[in-house]
Design a protein around this motif. Sequence first.
Motif, PDB file in Angstrom:
ATOM      1  N   LEU A 294     -43.622  33.291  14.704  1.00  0.00           N
ATOM      2  CA  LEU A 294     -43.229  32.732  16.509  1.00  0.00           C
ATOM      3  C   LEU A 294     -43.367  32.093  16.740  1.00  0.00           C
ATOM      4  O   LEU A 294     -44.752  32.135  16.787  1.00  0.00           O
ATOM      5  CB  LEU A 294     -43.738  34.271  17.299  1.00  0.00           C
ATOM      6  CG  LEU A 294     -42.925  36.402  16.851  1.00  0.00           C
ATOM      7  CD1 LEU A 294     -43.843  37.147  17.041  1.00  0.00           C
ATOM      8  CD2 LEU A 294     -41.649  36.056  16.786  1.00  0.00           C
ATOM      9  N   MET A 295     -42.881  31.557  17.603  1.00  0.00           N
ATOM     10  CA  MET A 295     -42.856  30.433  17.864  1.00  0.00           C
ATOM     11  C   MET A 295     -44.037  30.331  19.831  1.00  0.00           C
ATOM     12  O   MET A 295     -44.759  28.639  19.612  1.00  0.00           O
ATOM     13  CB  MET A 295     -42.545  29.642  18.849  1.00  0.00           C
ATOM     14  CG  MET A 295     -40.866  29.014  17.800  1.00  0.00           C
ATOM     15  SD  MET A 295     -41.245  28.243  16.421  1.00  0.00           S
ATOM     16  CE  MET A 295     -41.376  28.520  15.431  1.00  0.00           C
ATOM     17  N   THR A 296     -43.906  31.339  20.285  1.00  0.00           N
ATOM     18  CA  THR A 296     -45.557  31.799  21.197  1.00  0.00           C
ATOM     19  C   THR A 296     -46.455  31.942  20.678  1.00  0.00           C
ATOM     20  O   THR A 296     -46.755  32.256  21.802  1.00  0.00           O
ATOM     21  CB  THR A 296     -44.478  32.108  21.998  1.00  0.00           C
ATOM     22  OG1 THR A 296     -44.212  33.759  21.427  1.00  0.00           O
ATOM     23  CG2 THR A 296     -43.277  32.542  22.395  1.00  0.00           C
ATOM     24  N   GLU A 297     -46.745  32.252  19.551  1.00  0.00           N
ATOM     25  CA  GLU A 297     -47.963  32.442  19.191  1.00  0.00           C
ATOM     26  C   GLU A 297     -48.967  30.471  19.497  1.00  0.00           C
ATOM     27  O   GLU A 297     -49.037  29.948  19.949  1.00  0.00           O
ATOM     28  CB  GLU A 297     -48.308  31.977  16.954  1.00  0.00           C
ATOM     29  CG  GLU A 297     -47.820  33.424  16.405  1.00  0.00           C
ATOM     30  CD  GLU A 297     -48.223  34.597  16.973  1.00  0.00           C
ATOM     31  OE1 GLU A 297     -49.688  34.758  16.537  1.00  0.00           O
ATOM     32  OE2 GLU A 297     -47.960  35.853  18.375  1.00  0.00           O
TER      33      GLU A 297
ATOM     34  N   TRP B 110     -44.100  37.361  12.302  1.00  0.00           N
ATOM     35  CA  TRP B 110     -42.444  36.391  12.139  1.00  0.00           C
ATOM     36  C   TRP B 110     -41.684  37.265  12.910  1.00  0.00           C
ATOM     37  O   TRP B 110     -41.717  38.655  12.470  1.00  0.00           O
ATOM     38  CB  TRP B 110     -43.053  36.877  10.308  1.00  0.00           C
ATOM     39  CG  TRP B 110     -43.992  35.389  10.055  1.00  0.00           C
ATOM     40  CD1 TRP B 110     -45.033  35.158   9.197  1.00  0.00           C
ATOM     41  CD2 TRP B 110     -43.161  34.353   8.604  1.00  0.00           C
ATOM     42  NE1 TRP B 110     -45.152  34.499   8.951  1.00  0.00           N
ATOM     43  CE2 TRP B 110     -44.507  34.139   8.547  1.00  0.00           C
ATOM     44  CE3 TRP B 110     -42.246  33.548   8.716  1.00  0.00           C
ATOM     45  CZ2 TRP B 110     -44.941  32.608   8.251  1.00  0.00           C
ATOM     46  CZ3 TRP B 110     -41.851  32.724   8.049  1.00  0.00           C
ATOM     47  CH2 TRP B 110     -43.367  32.269   7.577  1.00  0.00           C
TER      48      TRP B 110
ATOM     49  N   HIS C  91     -38.705  33.481  10.878  1.00  0.00           N
ATOM     50  CA  HIS C  91     -39.807  31.984  11.084  1.00  0.00           C
ATOM     51  C   HIS C  91     -40.716  33.045  11.703  1.00  0.00           C
ATOM     52  O   HIS C  91     -40.642  33.831  12.421  1.00  0.00           O
ATOM     53  CB  HIS C  91     -38.783  31.121  11.843  1.00  0.00           C
ATOM     54  CG  HIS C  91     -38.068  31.753  12.959  1.00  0.00           C
ATOM     55  ND1 HIS C  91     -39.110  31.565  13.984  1.00  0.00           N
ATOM     56  CD2 HIS C  91     -37.052  31.729  13.730  1.00  0.00           C
ATOM     57  CE1 HIS C  91     -38.483  32.773  15.222  1.00  0.00           C
ATOM     58  NE2 HIS C  91     -37.087  32.925  14.534  1.00  0.00           N
TER      59      HIS C  91
ATOM     60  N   ARG D  21     -50.254  35.555  10.599  1.00  0.00           N
ATOM     61  CA  ARG D  21     -49.170  35.516  11.680  1.00  0.00           C
ATOM     62  C   ARG D  21     -48.736  36.053  11.482  1.00  0.00           C
ATOM     63  O   ARG D  21     -47.721  36.818  10.905  1.00  0.00           O
ATOM     64  CB  ARG D  21     -48.037  33.731  11.069  1.00  0.00           C
ATOM     65  CG  ARG D  21     -49.439  32.416  11.285  1.00  0.00           C
ATOM     66  CD  ARG D  21     -48.844  31.295  11.314  1.00  0.00           C
ATOM     67  NE  ARG D  21     -49.814  30.162  11.121  1.00  0.00           N
ATOM     68  CZ  ARG D  21     -51.049  29.640  10.587  1.00  0.00           C
ATOM     69  NH1 ARG D  21     -50.543  30.361   9.369  1.00  0.00           N
ATOM     70  NH2 ARG D  21     -51.100  28.131  10.811  1.00  0.00           N
TER      71      ARG D  21
ATOM     72  N   ARG E  59     -32.565  33.887   9.588  1.00  0.00           N
ATOM     73  CA  ARG E  59     -33.328  34.009  11.022  1.00  0.00           C
ATOM     74  C   ARG E  59     -34.740  34.435  11.094  1.00  0.00           C
ATOM     75  O   ARG E  59     -35.330  34.779  11.538  1.00  0.00           O
ATOM     76  CB  ARG E  59     -32.523  34.638  12.205  1.00  0.00           C
ATOM     77  CG  ARG E  59     -31.276  33.308  12.455  1.00  0.00           C
ATOM     78  CD  ARG E  59     -31.019  33.989  14.310  1.00  0.00           C
ATOM     79  NE  ARG E  59     -30.494  35.807  14.611  1.00  0.00           N
ATOM     80  CZ  ARG E  59     -30.347  36.451  15.272  1.00  0.00           C
ATOM     81  NH1 ARG E  59     -30.118  36.012  16.077  1.00  0.00           N
ATOM     82  NH2 ARG E  59     -29.750  37.423  14.867  1.00  0.00           N
TER      83      ARG E  59
END
Length: 627
Positions: A558-561, A548, A556, A546, A554
Motif C-alpha cells: 500500500l502506497m499510503t503506509e 499489501w 503491491h 507491511r 496489481r
Amino acid sequence: MHSVIRPNSWVVIKLPSGVTKVLSIVPNTTISLGKYGSFPANLILGRPYHVTYEIQDKRPDESFSRLRIVPASELYEEVFAEEAAAGCSTPSAAEPAGVATDGELTLVDAESGEIVTRSTEELIETARQTLTQDEIEELKREGNNAGKDVIAKLLSSHTALDQKTSFSLAKYKLLKQKKYIRRFQILPMDVATLAHWQLEEREASKIMDMRAEMLALVGCWGNVHYGGEDVFLEDPKAASDQGVEACAKVQHDLLKGRWLVVDDTGGLLVAAMAERMGILNTDADEDEVAPEATDAPEVSRSTESAAVKEEKQGVDTEMADTTDATAPPPEKPKLLKPRASDFEIPFSQTNTITVVHGASQPNLSFLSYWDFDAVSPNHPPHPLLNHLLTLSWLQLLKPELDTSYSTPPLTATPETLSSWKPSRRGNFHRKRRRFARTRHIVDTTRAGGFNGLVCASSMDPISILKHSLPLLAGGAPVAIYSPTLEPLAVLADLFSVSRRTAWSSGSLPELAGKSPEELENWQGSENFPLNPLLLLGTSIQTSRARRWQVLPGRTHPLMTERGGTDGFIFTAWKAKPAEGKVAARGRFKRKADAVAGEGEATPDLDPKRVKVEENSAVESEATGTPA
C-alpha cells in the motif's frame, strides 16, 4: 484483563473510517464521535468488548441517541451472500459470465449477450452521481436509519453503477460506508494498539518510532516471561527508635525472574514487558470474588437468630437494664489489620522490572492507560505496585551521593512520637518508609543477578552496557532498540573477533595483574571501551510488517503506509569468561601415521583410552563376561 467495560477504564474506539480514538469511559458523561454522533457513556458500561454498535436516531421524547448492537449476520451479509453464490456448483443460464478481452474483465449475460458490468478502465462520459452536495448534506442532517438511507440513496442515484466491475462496486460501497455509516467498535486497551495509535495518529517521537513488531522482537530476544510466584520478605517489625540496623537484608537466593530496563519511550516498553510477565492488568475477578469469611461473628444476624431460637424454646431471656449507668456497654467486634512497620518491603523478590532513569522521576506516563501512576502516593491496588522498581543512575553508580539513600532514617521514642501532631507523625512514618524502600531497591539492583537487559533509549548504548553488564547473570540475554543503525553498529564492533583476539592475546599491558572481577567491571580505554569477552552471539536485525494489496496483476504494498525509520535491535548473551588460559585438547594424528604397512591404521595410543580399555578388561575378568 477485564472482559467487560469498567467505569473510568481506557478503551479504544474504532470508527468506520479506520480512525481510532483512545478515551476513558467516565460515568454520567457524553462520548462524542464527531460526525458519527454522540451517546451517553453509561450505555456501554458493563458491556463486553469487540462488539459493534450503531448510533440510532434520537427519539422525539429523548435528548440522547441510543445504541444498537449490530449482529454478525448483518455485518458480514455481503460476504455470506458471495460465499453462498460461490457454493453453487452449476451456474444458471441467466447468470452473467466473465469474458476477458485485452486484459480487461467484462461481465456479459450468457443468454442475452448484454454487458452487465464493464471494466473501470473504460471512459464513462456521462455524469455518475446525480445528487448534489447540498442534497447529500440535507440527507445527513435528517439522519435517518443511522446513515444507511444516505448510502442507499447514493447508490440508487448513481447512473454508471451498472458499468462498474465487482471490485470497483465493492470499493465504492465501502468508501461510502466509511463516510456515512454511524457504527463503531470498542476494543480493549493493549500495548500493540496503543503503539499503533501513538505512531500513526499522535507523536511517534515520544515512543522513538517503535512499532508493535519491534516491541514483540525486543520482548522475544530479551526472553521476557513470567518469572515465578511472588515471594516477599518478612516484616522486620522495626520500632520507631530503630535506624538502619533494622532494615531487611538482601537475600540473594530469593532474587529470581528479574529484568533490568532502560526506557525512554514513556513507559511503552515497560508496559510491553509487564504484559508478557502478566503484571500489567489487574485481576479480572478482583471485584467479583466474594469476601473471605472471617472468624468474627455477625452481630445482627447471630443475635436475631439466638433470640428467635430462645423464643421458640420458651426460654426466659434476661435483658440488660438500659437505665443502669454502671453496666458496661456491649463490646463490638473489631476487625483491625495489624499495622506493618515502617521498614516493611512491599516489593516482590521475583517477577520484577527494575527501571533505571536519568531524571528525578521516571517518565512512565503511558502506564496511566492501564490505571497505574508511578508517582501517586496513595495508589489503589495494582500488580505493578509490587513488581515495578525504579532508581536513578546516580543511585545506581554513586548511592552515597543520593540524599534519600545516604541520609539515616529519622528515629523517635514512642513517648516523643505520641506527643507530636498527626501531620508531623505522618511525615515521620512517610520518610522512614521512603528510606527503607529506596535502600532496598538500590541494594538489590547493585547485587546483580538479573535475567536480562532490555533497552530503548536515546543514550549511548556503550555507556549503558558499561554499567549494566556486570549486573547480569551468566547467559542473560541483551536486547537494545535504536531507531537508527549507526549506534548499534559501533557497539557490535566492540565485540568483533579481532577485538576478542587482541584482548585474549595477553599483549595489553593495562590488563596485567587484574582479577576476573576487575575485568568484568572494566572501566574502558580508548581501544577497548568494553570487555569484548562479556557478550557472545552479537547481531543486529530489523523487521517490518507491511500491508499489501493483492489483486490479479496489481499486487503491491500500500502506497499510503507510514514512512520513517524501520528501527534496529542489537541482541547478544552475557558470558562469564573462563579463568586462566584456554587450551584446546583432543586426539590428533599425523598423516604419515594414518596408514601403516599395507593399509593398516596405527593403533590409537591415547593414554586416556588405553586406561579405559584396561579397566574394562579387568572388570570383564572379575565378572566372567567378555570385554
